[in-house]
Motif scaffolding. Structure first.
Motif, PDB file in Angstrom:
ATOM      1  N   LEU A 125      -6.816  -3.331 -10.892  1.00  0.00           N
ATOM      2  CA  LEU A 125      -7.680  -3.514 -11.921  1.00  0.00           C
ATOM      3  C   LEU A 125      -8.531  -2.268 -12.288  1.00  0.00           C
ATOM      4  O   LEU A 125      -8.876  -1.414 -11.540  1.00  0.00           O
ATOM      5  CB  LEU A 125      -8.930  -4.517 -11.236  1.00  0.00           C
ATOM      6  CG  LEU A 125      -8.546  -5.905 -11.117  1.00  0.00           C
ATOM      7  CD1 LEU A 125      -9.478  -6.706 -10.331  1.00  0.00           C
ATOM      8  CD2 LEU A 125      -8.363  -6.621 -12.560  1.00  0.00           C
ATOM      9  N   PRO A 126      -8.755  -2.049 -13.798  1.00  0.00           N
ATOM     10  CA  PRO A 126      -9.356  -0.915 -14.049  1.00  0.00           C
ATOM     11  C   PRO A 126     -10.883  -0.710 -13.690  1.00  0.00           C
ATOM     12  O   PRO A 126     -11.432  -1.862 -13.692  1.00  0.00           O
ATOM     13  CB  PRO A 126      -9.310  -0.957 -15.728  1.00  0.00           C
ATOM     14  CG  PRO A 126      -8.843  -2.337 -15.939  1.00  0.00           C
ATOM     15  CD  PRO A 126      -8.298  -3.116 -14.742  1.00  0.00           C
ATOM     16  N   ALA A 127     -11.485   0.277 -13.655  1.00  0.00           N
ATOM     17  CA  ALA A 127     -12.669   0.559 -12.885  1.00  0.00           C
ATOM     18  C   ALA A 127     -13.347   1.721 -13.187  1.00  0.00           C
ATOM     19  O   ALA A 127     -12.540   2.806 -13.854  1.00  0.00           O
ATOM     20  CB  ALA A 127     -12.557   0.402 -11.458  1.00  0.00           C
ATOM     21  N   CYS A 128     -14.644   1.789 -12.959  1.00  0.00           N
ATOM     22  CA  CYS A 128     -15.215   3.427 -13.001  1.00  0.00           C
ATOM     23  C   CYS A 128     -15.742   3.733 -11.831  1.00  0.00           C
ATOM     24  O   CYS A 128     -16.229   2.723 -10.952  1.00  0.00           O
ATOM     25  CB  CYS A 128     -16.327   3.128 -14.084  1.00  0.00           C
ATOM     26  SG  CYS A 128     -16.322   4.608 -15.255  1.00  0.00           S
ATOM     27  N   LEU A 129     -15.781   5.027 -11.301  1.00  0.00           N
ATOM     28  CA  LEU A 129     -16.371   5.313 -10.153  1.00  0.00           C
ATOM     29  C   LEU A 129     -17.529   6.097 -10.354  1.00  0.00           C
ATOM     30  O   LEU A 129     -17.829   7.055 -11.538  1.00  0.00           O
ATOM     31  CB  LEU A 129     -15.636   6.548  -9.418  1.00  0.00           C
ATOM     32  CG  LEU A 129     -14.189   6.239  -8.851  1.00  0.00           C
ATOM     33  CD1 LEU A 129     -13.574   7.193  -7.977  1.00  0.00           C
ATOM     34  CD2 LEU A 129     -14.332   5.032  -8.263  1.00  0.00           C
ATOM     35  N   PHE A 130     -18.669   5.896  -9.747  1.00  0.00           N
ATOM     36  CA  PHE A 130     -20.008   6.493  -9.948  1.00  0.00           C
ATOM     37  C   PHE A 130     -20.338   6.991  -8.747  1.00  0.00           C
ATOM     38  O   PHE A 130     -20.312   6.636  -7.704  1.00  0.00           O
ATOM     39  CB  PHE A 130     -20.896   5.301 -10.296  1.00  0.00           C
ATOM     40  CG  PHE A 130     -20.706   4.811 -11.716  1.00  0.00           C
ATOM     41  CD1 PHE A 130     -21.314   5.333 -12.844  1.00  0.00           C
ATOM     42  CD2 PHE A 130     -19.976   3.567 -11.780  1.00  0.00           C
ATOM     43  CE1 PHE A 130     -21.100   4.780 -14.298  1.00  0.00           C
ATOM     44  CE2 PHE A 130     -19.667   2.963 -13.144  1.00  0.00           C
ATOM     45  CZ  PHE A 130     -20.352   3.631 -14.108  1.00  0.00           C
ATOM     46  N   HIS A 131     -20.831   8.299  -8.852  1.00  0.00           N
ATOM     47  CA  HIS A 131     -21.045   9.266  -7.900  1.00  0.00           C
ATOM     48  C   HIS A 131     -22.373   9.118  -7.203  1.00  0.00           C
ATOM     49  O   HIS A 131     -23.285   9.040  -8.129  1.00  0.00           O
ATOM     50  CB  HIS A 131     -20.601  10.681  -8.096  1.00  0.00           C
ATOM     51  CG  HIS A 131     -19.008  10.871  -8.441  1.00  0.00           C
ATOM     52  ND1 HIS A 131     -18.113  10.706  -7.531  1.00  0.00           N
ATOM     53  CD2 HIS A 131     -18.457  10.785  -9.781  1.00  0.00           C
ATOM     54  CE1 HIS A 131     -17.021  10.771  -8.050  1.00  0.00           C
ATOM     55  NE2 HIS A 131     -17.018  10.801  -9.357  1.00  0.00           N
ATOM     56  N   ARG A 132     -22.374   9.205  -6.006  1.00  0.00           N
ATOM     57  CA  ARG A 132     -23.984   9.177  -5.322  1.00  0.00           C
ATOM     58  C   ARG A 132     -24.347  10.493  -4.760  1.00  0.00           C
ATOM     59  O   ARG A 132     -23.438  11.156  -4.182  1.00  0.00           O
ATOM     60  CB  ARG A 132     -23.959   7.992  -4.317  1.00  0.00           C
ATOM     61  CG  ARG A 132     -23.486   6.674  -5.230  1.00  0.00           C
ATOM     62  CD  ARG A 132     -23.815   5.439  -4.240  1.00  0.00           C
ATOM     63  NE  ARG A 132     -22.875   5.359  -3.266  1.00  0.00           N
ATOM     64  CZ  ARG A 132     -22.872   4.240  -2.439  1.00  0.00           C
ATOM     65  NH1 ARG A 132     -23.888   3.217  -2.389  1.00  0.00           N
ATOM     66  NH2 ARG A 132     -21.915   3.924  -1.475  1.00  0.00           N
ATOM     67  N   ASP A 133     -25.743  10.579  -4.542  1.00  0.00           N
ATOM     68  CA  ASP A 133     -26.146  11.785  -3.769  1.00  0.00           C
ATOM     69  C   ASP A 133     -26.012  11.619  -2.269  1.00  0.00           C
ATOM     70  O   ASP A 133     -25.609  10.187  -1.728  1.00  0.00           O
ATOM     71  CB  ASP A 133     -27.459  11.982  -4.189  1.00  0.00           C
ATOM     72  CG  ASP A 133     -27.622  12.544  -5.607  1.00  0.00           C
ATOM     73  OD1 ASP A 133     -26.531  12.976  -6.153  1.00  0.00           O
ATOM     74  OD2 ASP A 133     -28.722  12.359  -6.344  1.00  0.00           O
ATOM     75  N   ASN A 134     -26.192  12.659  -1.583  1.00  0.00           N
ATOM     76  CA  ASN A 134     -26.557  12.590  -0.165  1.00  0.00           C
ATOM     77  C   ASN A 134     -25.314  12.028   0.678  1.00  0.00           C
ATOM     78  O   ASN A 134     -25.272  11.242   1.453  1.00  0.00           O
ATOM     79  CB  ASN A 134     -27.621  11.517   0.572  1.00  0.00           C
ATOM     80  CG  ASN A 134     -28.946  12.144  -0.203  1.00  0.00           C
ATOM     81  OD1 ASN A 134     -29.218  13.251  -0.314  1.00  0.00           O
ATOM     82  ND2 ASN A 134     -29.676  11.083  -0.857  1.00  0.00           N
ATOM     83  N   ARG A 135     -24.025  12.474   0.057  1.00  0.00           N
ATOM     84  CA  ARG A 135     -22.710  12.275   0.736  1.00  0.00           C
ATOM     85  C   ARG A 135     -22.290  10.916   0.904  1.00  0.00           C
ATOM     86  O   ARG A 135     -21.581  10.321   1.693  1.00  0.00           O
ATOM     87  CB  ARG A 135     -22.734  13.002   1.985  1.00  0.00           C
ATOM     88  CG  ARG A 135     -23.078  14.455   2.008  1.00  0.00           C
ATOM     89  CD  ARG A 135     -22.010  15.146   1.606  1.00  0.00           C
ATOM     90  NE  ARG A 135     -20.812  14.951   2.024  1.00  0.00           N
ATOM     91  CZ  ARG A 135     -20.268  15.562   3.080  1.00  0.00           C
ATOM     92  NH1 ARG A 135     -21.036  16.587   3.697  1.00  0.00           N
ATOM     93  NH2 ARG A 135     -18.859  15.428   3.333  1.00  0.00           N
ATOM     94  N   ASP A 145     -14.893  -6.399 -18.682  1.00  0.00           N
ATOM     95  CA  ASP A 145     -14.396  -7.162 -19.483  1.00  0.00           C
ATOM     96  C   ASP A 145     -13.014  -7.710 -19.020  1.00  0.00           C
ATOM     97  O   ASP A 145     -12.500  -8.708 -19.963  1.00  0.00           O
ATOM     98  CB  ASP A 145     -13.914  -6.358 -20.853  1.00  0.00           C
ATOM     99  CG  ASP A 145     -15.199  -6.026 -21.490  1.00  0.00           C
ATOM    100  OD1 ASP A 145     -16.396  -6.586 -21.359  1.00  0.00           O
ATOM    101  OD2 ASP A 145     -15.490  -4.547 -22.103  1.00  0.00           O
ATOM    102  N   ARG A 146     -12.563  -7.236 -17.927  1.00  0.00           N
ATOM    103  CA  ARG A 146     -11.503  -8.158 -17.267  1.00  0.00           C
ATOM    104  C   ARG A 146     -11.760  -9.523 -16.902  1.00  0.00           C
ATOM    105  O   ARG A 146     -12.934  -9.893 -16.269  1.00  0.00           O
ATOM    106  CB  ARG A 146     -10.757  -7.185 -16.024  1.00  0.00           C
ATOM    107  CG  ARG A 146     -10.229  -6.122 -16.670  1.00  0.00           C
ATOM    108  CD  ARG A 146      -9.100  -6.213 -17.588  1.00  0.00           C
ATOM    109  NE  ARG A 146      -8.327  -5.077 -18.065  1.00  0.00           N
ATOM    110  CZ  ARG A 146      -7.235  -4.862 -18.204  1.00  0.00           C
ATOM    111  NH1 ARG A 146      -6.382  -5.277 -17.147  1.00  0.00           N
ATOM    112  NH2 ARG A 146      -6.690  -3.742 -18.792  1.00  0.00           N
TER     113      ARG A 146
END
Ligand SMILES: [Zn+2]
Length: 177
Positions: A125-135, A145-146
């Protein structure tokens, strides 16, 4: 009727062992479901720590977190899974891995690279990665929309009963106590 309490983590009487459990375990996938070649022509795999996985220097995967909200609870159901990245984005994530302010990275396109138990057809499934702070590991948000049950559940949440059902193979592997 089972009784669910909202508290610091879901607390429930287990349908299997009849004991009270507090909190749900994170459900973890050990490695990505990558194409590893035909028997006798296996593609070489490099694994770097718990977070990076490369097949034949061509296919790049990183460890991420997939969250499903549990309706009425202050805990999400959480999977530790793998997401693919382009070579350039893999490098960006690699280079910033020791930083505490990774949320400065742009979101990155990814394919979910595991088949999630209870969600046939979720691999890829297509997706997006969102990066986060503090490891903290990146969050994987499926393309809204899928048309897929996992996409639906990530958007709208699941009941506590469904979350417990999904966690049961981890709480009690192979049906044992
Ligand atoms: Zn139990």
């Amino acid at each position: 009727m089972p009784h669910y309490e909202a508290m610091d983590g879901l607390s429930f009487v287990c349908p299997q062992c009849k004991q009270r459990h507090t909190g749900l375990p994170a459900l973890a996938c050990g490695e990505p479901a990558a194409f590893l070649g035909e028997p006798g022509h296996e593609r070489p795999v490099e694994r770097f720590g718990d977070d990076f996985y490369v097949v034949e220097g061509q296919d790049f995967f990183v460890r991420v977190v997939l969250e499903i909200p549990i309706i009425g609870q202050n805990q999400n159901l959480e999977w530790g899974v793998w997401g693919s990245l382009s070579p350039a984005n893999f490098q960006r994530y690699w280079d910033s891995f020791e930083d505490n302010d990774q949320s400065k990275l742009d979101s990155m396109f990814s394919y979910l690279s595991n088949e999630i138990l209870g969600y046939p057809g979720s691999l890829g499934l297509p997706a997006c990665l969102f990066h986060r702070d503090n490891r903290l590991r990146p969050l994987l948000l499926l393309d809204p929309d899928r048309d897929h049950p996992l996409v639906h559940d990530q958007k709208h949440g699941i009941t506590a009963a469904r979350a417990i059902e999904l966690a049961m193979p981890v709480l009690h592997p192979q049906g044992g106590a």
